[in-house]
Design an enzyme around this catalytic site. Structure first.
Site, PDB file in Angstrom:
ATOM      1  N   CYS A  52       4.547  20.042  17.002  1.00 17.45           N
ATOM      2  CA  CYS A  52       3.831  20.826  16.448  1.00 17.45           C
ATOM      3  C   CYS A  52       2.666  20.752  17.830  1.00 17.45           C
ATOM      4  O   CYS A  52       1.602  19.700  17.942  1.00 17.45           O
ATOM      5  CB  CYS A  52       3.307  20.201  15.920  1.00 17.45           C
ATOM      6  SG  CYS A  52       4.190  20.313  13.689  1.00 17.45           S
ATOM      7  N   ARG A  57       5.343  22.265  22.678  1.00 15.37           N
ATOM      8  CA  ARG A  57       5.436  21.338  21.885  1.00 15.37           C
ATOM      9  C   ARG A  57       6.257  21.336  20.596  1.00 15.37           C
ATOM     10  O   ARG A  57       6.530  20.373  18.996  1.00 15.37           O
ATOM     11  CB  ARG A  57       4.139  20.731  21.450  1.00 15.37           C
ATOM     12  CG  ARG A  57       2.917  21.217  22.192  1.00 15.37           C
ATOM     13  CD  ARG A  57       1.589  20.901  21.702  1.00 15.37           C
ATOM     14  NE  ARG A  57       1.995  19.550  21.404  1.00 15.37           N
ATOM     15  CZ  ARG A  57       1.393  17.861  21.490  1.00 15.37           C
ATOM     16  NH1 ARG A  57       1.130  18.229  22.998  1.00 15.37           N
ATOM     17  NH2 ARG A  57       1.127  17.353  21.040  1.00 15.37           N
ATOM     18  N   TRP A  88       7.485  22.071  14.950  1.00 15.57           N
ATOM     19  CA  TRP A  88       8.915  21.369  14.947  1.00 15.57           C
ATOM     20  C   TRP A  88       9.277  20.824  13.742  1.00 15.57           C
ATOM     21  O   TRP A  88       8.183  19.757  13.369  1.00 15.57           O
ATOM     22  CB  TRP A  88       8.689  20.648  16.370  1.00 15.57           C
ATOM     23  CG  TRP A  88       9.987  19.449  17.121  1.00 15.57           C
ATOM     24  CD1 TRP A  88      10.733  19.871  17.504  1.00 15.57           C
ATOM     25  CD2 TRP A  88       9.993  18.225  16.130  1.00 15.57           C
ATOM     26  NE1 TRP A  88      11.581  19.286  17.828  1.00 15.57           N
ATOM     27  CE2 TRP A  88      11.643  18.059  16.650  1.00 15.57           C
ATOM     28  CE3 TRP A  88       9.691  17.308  15.672  1.00 15.57           C
ATOM     29  CZ2 TRP A  88      11.951  17.144  16.645  1.00 15.57           C
ATOM     30  CZ3 TRP A  88       9.744  16.184  14.924  1.00 15.57           C
ATOM     31  CH2 TRP A  88      11.076  15.554  15.756  1.00 15.57           C
ATOM     32  N   ASN A 128      -0.756  18.851  12.781  1.00 15.75           N
ATOM     33  CA  ASN A 128       0.435  18.395  13.247  1.00 15.75           C
ATOM     34  C   ASN A 128       0.177  16.930  12.960  1.00 15.75           C
ATOM     35  O   ASN A 128      -0.666  15.970  12.422  1.00 15.75           O
ATOM     36  CB  ASN A 128       0.054  18.561  15.138  1.00 15.75           C
ATOM     37  CG  ASN A 128       0.806  17.305  15.413  1.00 15.75           C
ATOM     38  OD1 ASN A 128       1.593  17.254  15.591  1.00 15.75           O
ATOM     39  ND2 ASN A 128       0.190  17.622  17.313  1.00 15.75           N
ATOM     40  N   GLY A 129       1.920  16.406  12.547  1.00 19.68           N
ATOM     41  CA  GLY A 129       1.708  15.347  11.388  1.00 19.68           C
ATOM     42  C   GLY A 129       2.685  15.381  10.274  1.00 19.68           C
ATOM     43  O   GLY A 129       3.262  15.874  10.287  1.00 19.68           O
ATOM     44  N   GLU A 146      19.346   8.800  32.821  1.00 18.66           N
ATOM     45  CA  GLU A 146      18.530   9.580  33.188  1.00 18.66           C
ATOM     46  C   GLU A 146      19.802  11.045  32.981  1.00 18.66           C
ATOM     47  O   GLU A 146      19.188  11.678  32.235  1.00 18.66           O
ATOM     48  CB  GLU A 146      17.985   8.867  33.709  1.00 18.66           C
ATOM     49  CG  GLU A 146      16.854  10.133  34.084  1.00 18.66           C
ATOM     50  CD  GLU A 146      16.018  10.622  32.892  1.00 18.66           C
ATOM     51  OE1 GLU A 146      15.789  10.220  31.715  1.00 18.66           O
ATOM     52  OE2 GLU A 146      15.338  11.531  32.510  1.00 18.66           O
ATOM     53  N   LYS A 151      19.431  13.884  31.007  1.00 20.96           N
ATOM     54  CA  LYS A 151      18.671  15.361  31.106  1.00 20.96           C
ATOM     55  C   LYS A 151      20.175  16.141  30.587  1.00 20.96           C
ATOM     56  O   LYS A 151      20.171  17.005  30.247  1.00 20.96           O
ATOM     57  CB  LYS A 151      19.254  15.033  32.783  1.00 20.96           C
ATOM     58  CG  LYS A 151      17.782  15.009  32.782  1.00 20.96           C
ATOM     59  CD  LYS A 151      16.659  15.617  32.917  1.00 20.96           C
ATOM     60  CE  LYS A 151      15.767  14.187  31.920  1.00 20.96           C
ATOM     61  NZ  LYS A 151      14.548  14.367  31.178  1.00 20.96           N
ATOM     62  N   GLU A 171      20.475  16.613  27.131  1.00 14.42           N
ATOM     63  CA  GLU A 171      19.417  17.556  26.292  1.00 14.42           C
ATOM     64  C   GLU A 171      19.326  18.492  26.344  1.00 14.42           C
ATOM     65  O   GLU A 171      18.878  19.823  25.579  1.00 14.42           O
ATOM     66  CB  GLU A 171      17.834  17.271  27.333  1.00 14.42           C
ATOM     67  CG  GLU A 171      17.663  15.190  26.653  1.00 14.42           C
ATOM     68  CD  GLU A 171      16.047  15.024  27.181  1.00 14.42           C
ATOM     69  OE1 GLU A 171      14.987  15.198  27.268  1.00 14.42           O
ATOM     70  OE2 GLU A 171      16.105  15.215  28.781  1.00 14.42           O
ATOM     71  N   HIS A 207      35.701  -1.062  30.394  1.00 16.34           N
ATOM     72  CA  HIS A 207      35.456  -2.413  29.050  1.00 16.34           C
ATOM     73  C   HIS A 207      35.531  -1.060  27.771  1.00 16.34           C
ATOM     74  O   HIS A 207      35.298  -1.416  26.522  1.00 16.34           O
ATOM     75  CB  HIS A 207      34.218  -3.246  29.368  1.00 16.34           C
ATOM     76  CG  HIS A 207      34.558  -4.400  29.725  1.00 16.34           C
ATOM     77  ND1 HIS A 207      35.046  -5.258  29.796  1.00 16.34           N
ATOM     78  CD2 HIS A 207      33.803  -4.376  31.067  1.00 16.34           C
ATOM     79  CE1 HIS A 207      35.331  -6.135  31.372  1.00 16.34           C
ATOM     80  NE2 HIS A 207      33.888  -5.057  31.499  1.00 16.34           N
ATOM     81  N   LYS A 250       8.823  18.558  23.401  1.00 13.87           N
ATOM     82  CA  LYS A 250       7.985  17.583  24.008  1.00 13.87           C
ATOM     83  C   LYS A 250       6.994  16.862  23.158  1.00 13.87           C
ATOM     84  O   LYS A 250       6.838  17.152  22.017  1.00 13.87           O
ATOM     85  CB  LYS A 250       7.272  18.490  25.298  1.00 13.87           C
ATOM     86  CG  LYS A 250       6.968  17.054  26.868  1.00 13.87           C
ATOM     87  CD  LYS A 250       6.548  18.733  27.496  1.00 13.87           C
ATOM     88  CE  LYS A 250       6.413  17.453  29.252  1.00 13.87           C
ATOM     89  NZ  LYS A 250       8.135  16.736  29.436  1.00 13.87           N
TER      90      LYS A 250
END
Lengths: 382, 600
Positions: free
Chosen positions: B2, B27, B70, B96-97, B476, B480, B483, B499, B595
């Site tokens: 947000c 955001r 968001w 926001n929150g 990583e 990526k 995402e 395994h 983000k």
């Protein structure tokens, strides 16, 4: 008014330095030539700039971003294949809607030249071609003047044809009509569409104004020109000098690291993240970012490429050389040597004057090299 | 998570708020809205991306707030988009929150006759304000109302009768920008960087009255002074500079970002670094353990650092996901250093872990990109990674800068502990200094990565393998790809393949192997042979000179010792980008993600 800066070219004669970056990104005084051009444009009061980019354009876009650092807005027009300066100007057609100036992105000029062209265009003159005098006119587009008008432009004439030492300074004032004129230019004699061909045709009909310019005009045609142009720029910006042990007429990036016992002589530019080891001597040299000059190395009249390593006690003797570029012999040019990007000279390597070591080449310790070492080659003792 | 932006000044508020929202789009981007105060309050809001929000061509208001959402409470619908208003429509709030006690507040407000139009937690705020606001003193009303709220919030409020904005912060970021002509508020400085670089970071519990010509900050009813700072980021960084996506721009910025990261901090010859840390030598020598807490990509940077710290600083190191962290297990808090790694410095899970460590009595160090962030202010020490602003939701250059910074931290701690000899430190630092040049070489090969990605984009799944330092890079690389391409991807230690996961390997599941120094490449090469014999295409990122024959496609990593896997990662970033591009994904705005995750 917008400025269109042509920065799509490759610069064949400057290999290996132009194998991984376009010619306008070669650094003089630690800043790309293109940045000097951009500053001249910004100092002339132009705030909207179009870069025509193509070859290795990532380098330009990453460096300049949207231009905020220079107080200008930069837009990017992409020229996918480099088909001449006229073709490059055409790529900017959708970005300009009023008279505009066009500049070459690979010549260092003063902002007074840009201002002079801008003034003339505002006065309603167009096209406007700027001209200046140089010693080696035959390497450039020679311009024949008829008072304040351009009579003709000859692109790189031979010795015989050269009737003038006045050349095209590469800054133009143009208006919308130029796009159709370029498209209508007869290209049967050449595979490339040059802006000067179009302007020459217009000049012969008597419609091209000339702006005379006599301040500095610096071009990098050959590798050794990079050293002289760098020296000229470095001596102008000595107030930028930074770092201990760096003389007035040299520049070092803030992130460069010079050992206390190293000697940096004048006409040197050390780029970002460059390291110069103890007792090394660097003189008249352009050292690109991330390069390493190890302890005791002597580097004179030399270009050290990005991330290249000059091993301990290696010596680039320096001095005049005889160099062949594209089958043409150049005598008595000052070039101690070139170490390509990512190339590694081992310990105690000696480069004879004029040696050009290609990108990623590796020279084993103790070898003396001369002439050209191709990119990617390995040279061992033998 | 947000984004909030607000403006109070003499000019038209609308263009400032609209461009601020655009800058904050990273955001959140599932709904957006604007409230403008011009005698009365006009609200424009809708679900969907900011570009889809219909705004008037011009509006005379000189005070405004905006929000990009968001979703946490309530689906992304027009009604749930912010700003939210009270019954009268005279008070507008962006938030926001998460307000934890909204259920009971909502019930009691509804009993008193307030009508709710959304499913959000936020909407209780304007209705509470409606009860308290006398039509003039908005600051007092907001101070009253935040006392009744539980949870985390950054709030911005505008209301008829008040000539400005009132903002409040608790556990969610909020920054005020000051200039001669106007004042700004936002979740992040990127929202208003083009207007001013002079900022004041609010602290938890602060309530501020922001008008065109003044900023008054209060805490618990008393005026407080918050020091103004100058942010040296350029507004430039919030634009794309001719690239199709921020992510690609930021991948290409890595060499220059890392030059900034290391500038002036290392001395290769003496094997020392200067990170301006205030950690006493005796304390470092007495350490029994370093705990790294982080989330997502930062967690992978932590895994990379763990190996380096254990080897070079001779100290036990554990890495924990922020949301799972507890200070337990018989640890001695005085002999435990907790390193929190967070790009934004506002990651709620990581902040929570940091606070737990702090409460237990352990010392904390924040490794972050954001000056003035909560992590930077709350930690005992802070090391900035200096990567410059990162807008792409998928972190790229900040991962490289985190690992680079943590490598320098390793040398700093190893040297102080007398565990790392000068020559070994010198070798590691030489490699750190070599990162920009080595990464540029990977970038020079971007066209080949694109070709490979285009060929493999339609595969069923992707497996990333690597050992030792190649393991976090494999995690990583897979993250990526997940995402931004939404492809199924998994990363794991090379030895783990046999395994279990080997059962999934087919001709349509490419395997990407990290085969460099620091990643036990010879052993991983055996795993490559296992998958190749089952027909899987193998892409190797390698510094071995004889691996080519086992690979369908190989990419070269220049010699760089233990930092070779970090260079290998750049190829994996480019691979993820080009797979996503080939699949025509919305790379800078991947679905469901945002983000800077500021909720737990």
């Amino acid at each position: 008014m917008k400025a269109v800066i042509l920065a799509a070219g490759e610069g064949n004669r400057l290999r290996p330095l132009t194998e991984r970056r376009p010619k306008p990104m070669l650094p003089v005084g630690n800043r790309p030539v293109l940045e000097h051009v951009l500053e001249a444009v910004a100092d002339a009061g132009i705030q909207e700039v179009v870069f025509v980019v193509g070859y290795e354009r990532d380098r330009i876009q990453t460096y300049f971003g949207d231009g905020d650092d220079w107080g200008v807005d930069i837009e990017y027009a992409v020229q996918d294949t480099q088909l001449g300066t006229g073709h490059a100007v055409l790529q900017a057609e959708n970005f300009v809607s009023e008279p505009f100036v066009v500049l070459n992105g690979d010549r260092v000029i003063d902002d007074s030249l840009v201002s002079a062209v801008v003034d003339r265009v505002w006065d309603g003159e167009s096209p406007v071609v700027s001209v200046t005098r140089v010693d080696n006119a035959r390497n450039y587009g020679v311009v024949e003047l008829d008072g304040e008008l351009v009579h003709a432009i000859y692109e790189k004439p031979g010795v015989d044809e050269s009737r003038s030492d006045v050349i095209n300074a590469g800054v133009y004032g143009l208006e919308q009509g130029i796009f159709d004129a370029i498209r209508e230019t007869d290209t049967s004699s050449s595979s490339e569409l040059e802006l000067t061909t179009t302007l020459d045709a217009m000049a012969r009909e008597g419609g091209v104004a000339a702006v005379r310019y006599s301040d500095y005009w610096l071009d990098i045609s050959y590798l050794w020109d990079l050293l002289s142009v760098n020296a000229a720029v470095v001596s102008q910006v000595d107030e930028r000098a930074a770092g201990e042990g760096v003389p007035d007429a040299a520049v070092a990036a803030e992130s460069a690291h010079v050992a206390e016992s190293a000697t940096i002589q004048p006409r040197v530019a050390l780029g970002d993240n460059v390291s110069v080891g103890p007792n090394a001597v660097v003189s008249n040299a352009v050292v690109l970012p991330d390069a390493t000059i190890e302890a005791g190395a002597v580097v004179r009249d030399c270009i050290v490429g990005e991330n290249a390593t000059v091993g301990p006690n290696s010596t680039v003797v320096g001095g005049d050389a005889r160099i062949v570029v594209e089958d043409e012999v150049h005598r008595d040019v000052r070039l101690g040597g070139v170490v390509g990007d990512n190339a590694v000279l081992g310990g105690g390597v000696v480069l004879d004057p004029g040696t050009v070591v290609g990108n990623h080449a590796r020279i084993a310790s103790g070898v003396a090299v001369s002439d050209r070492v191709p990119s990617g080659a390995e040279v061992r003792r033998g | 998570m947000c984004g909030i932006v607000g403006y109070a000044g003499d000019e038209d508020a609308l263009p400032v708020v609209a461009s601020g929202l655009k800058n904050l789009e990273y955001r959140g981007y599932d709904s957006a809205g604007v409230a403008l105060l011009d005698g009365d309050v006009d609200v424009f809001k809708s679900s969907g991306e900011i570009d889809g929000l219909t705004l008037p061509d011009r509006h005379d208001a000189s005070i405004g707030v905006g929000h990009t959402r968001w979703s946490t409470h309530g689906r992304p619908t027009d009604e749930n988009a912010h700003p939210h208003t009270d019954c009268s429509g005279d008070i507008a709030v962006v938030h926001n929150g998460i307000i934890d006690n909204y259920d009971e507040l909502k019930t009691s407000l509804a009993e008193d006759g307030h009508e709710f139009r959304s499913e959000t937690d936020t909407e209780v705020v304007p209705h509470l304000l409606e009860e308290r606001y006398d039509g003039e003193d908005l600051l007092a009303a907001v101070e009253d109302v935040v006392d009744r709220l539980e949870g985390s919030f950054a709030l911005a409020v505008t209301a008829v009768g008040y000539d400005g904005l009132v903002v409040a912060r608790r556990d969610s970021p909020l920054v005020v920008g000051e200039s001669d002509a106007a004042n700004f508020v936002a979740s992040d400085v990127t929202a208003f960087l083009e207007h001013t670089q002079d900022v004041v970071f609010l602290e938890d519990g602060d309530v501020a009255a922001v008008t065109g010509d003044s900023v008054v900050v209060r805490q618990d009813g008393d005026s407080v002074t918050r020091e103004a700072q100058t942010v040296d980021w350029e507004a430039d960084s919030a634009e794309k500079a001719g690239y199709d996506h921020y992510m690609l721009k930021e991948i290409h910025e890595q060499p220059q970002a890392l030059r900034q990261t290391i500038s002036g901090r290392l001395d290769v010859a003496s094997g020392t670094v200067d990170l301006d840390l205030d950690l006493p030598s005796n304390y470092l020598k007495s350490l029994e353990e370093i705990q790294i807490v982080a989330c997502g990509t930062s967690y992978h940077a932590g895994l990379y650092a763990k190996r380096l710290l254990e080897e070079h600083a001779d100290v036990r190191c554990s890495v924990e996901v922020g949301s799972e962290y507890e200070f337990t297990g018989g640890r001695d808090p005085w002999r435990t250093l907790v390193v929190a790694v967070t790009q934004s410095g506002e990651t709620a899970d990581t902040l929570r872990a940091m606070r737990k460590a702090d409460a237990a009595g352990a010392r904390t160090v924040a490794v972050t990109n954001t000056v003035g962030s909560t992590a930077a202010r709350e930690a005992n020490d802070v090391v900035y990674i200096r990567a410059g602003p990162e807008i792409g939701v998928a972190a790229t250059k900040t991962f490289a800068a985190q690992v680079t910074t943590l490598s320098m931290l390793t040398v700093a701690i190893g040297r102080e502990r007398e565990a790392l000899a000068g020559d070994r430190a010198s070798t590691l630092l030489r490699n750190v200094r070599g990162l920009p040049g080595a990464i540029q070489q990977a970038l020079d090969d971007a066209d080949r990565v694109r070709e490979t990605a285009n060929e493999l984009a339609d595969s069923d799944a992707f497996f990333f393998i690597g050992r030792r330092l190649g393991m976090p890079v494999s995690l990583e690389g897979a993250l990526k790809l997940k995402e931004i391409s939404y492809a199924h991807a998994e990363g794991f230690a090379g030895g783990e393949l046999k395994h279990g996961t080997l059962a999934l390997v087919t001709e349509d599941t490419p395997v990407l192997a990290t085969l460099t120094d620091g990643a036990n490449p010879r052993e991983t090469l055996n795993n490559v042979k296992e998958v190749q014999s089952r027909g899987a295409p193998v892409v190797g990122v390698s510094s071995l000179d004889d691996a080519e024959s086992y690979l369908d496609v190989g990419f070269d990593v220049p010699e760089l010792g233990e930092l070779e896997p970090l260079v290998a990662n750049v190829y994996l970033q480019l691979f993820a980008y080009h797979v996503a591009d080939a699949l025509e994904r919305n790379i800078d705005k991947p679905r469901n993600l945002a983000k800077s995750v500021t909720v737990e």
